[in-house]
Design an enzyme around this catalytic site. Structure first.
Site, short mmCIF file in Angstrom:
data_model
loop_
_atom_site.label_atom_id
_atom_site.label_comp_id
_atom_site.label_asym_id
_atom_site.label_seq_id
_atom_site.Cartn_x
_atom_site.Cartn_y
_atom_site.Cartn_z
N ALA A 273 54.68 29.56 74.44
CA ALA A 273 53.74 30.44 75.14
C ALA A 273 53.62 31.81 74.46
CB ALA A 273 54.16 30.62 76.60
N GLU B 41 55.73 21.32 59.16
CA GLU B 41 56.36 21.33 57.83
C GLU B 41 57.73 21.99 57.89
OE1 GLU B 41 51.85 21.97 57.19
OE2 GLU B 41 53.36 22.43 58.72
#
Length: 145
Positions: free
Chosen positions: A50, A59
């Protein structure tokens, strides 16, 4: 030491983990899989937060899995970004997604260069090959400091 890259296996691993991404804010689920010199594959997905800044990309998630397993030598990476079916009805298929700057720099911590295949989920053949050196030509490295 691994010399052959099984791009299909890397894409399968990235697609599998992509389905478990936590992307409630962007709805942009990404999966990544890194192949190491030992032949092991480590997969990661994006995990949003959030507060946005605490989010982690797929990645970097894959690299964290690699390091947690005691490995340090990536030799190839596949990144899978959402296709039309992942984004919902009426949404255009996105362009092929590339690793962000933070991901590129994280990869550069462990490899001078490595081949990177970027693909779009549910779009057979929609992919592009590049390399870490092409994406980050003057990476900041330990020897740079």
């Amino acid at each position: 030491m691994q010399t052959t890259i099984d791009w299909a296996a890397l894409e399968r691993a990235a697609l599998d983990v992509q389905t478990r991404a936590h992307a409630p804010y962007s709805a942009y689920q990404v999966g990544a899989a890194v192949l190491t010199a030992s032949g092991r594959i480590f997969a990661g997905c994006n995990v949003e937060n959030a507060s946005y800044g605490l989010s982690i990309c797929a990645e970097r998630s894959a690299i964290v899995q690699m390091v947690a397993a005691g490995e340090r030598a990536p030799i190839a990476l596949t990144v899978v970004t959402p296709g039309t079916s992942k984004l919902g009805p009426g949404v255009e298929s996105p362009a092929i997604g590339a690793p962000c700057g933070m991901c590129r720099q994280t990869l550069a911590e462990f490899a001078e260069d490595l081949p990177i295949r970027m693909a779009v989920a549910d779009r057979d053949g929609l992919s592009r090959m590049t390399s870490l050196a092409a994406l980050l030509p003057e990476a900041f490295r330990a020897k740079s400091s």
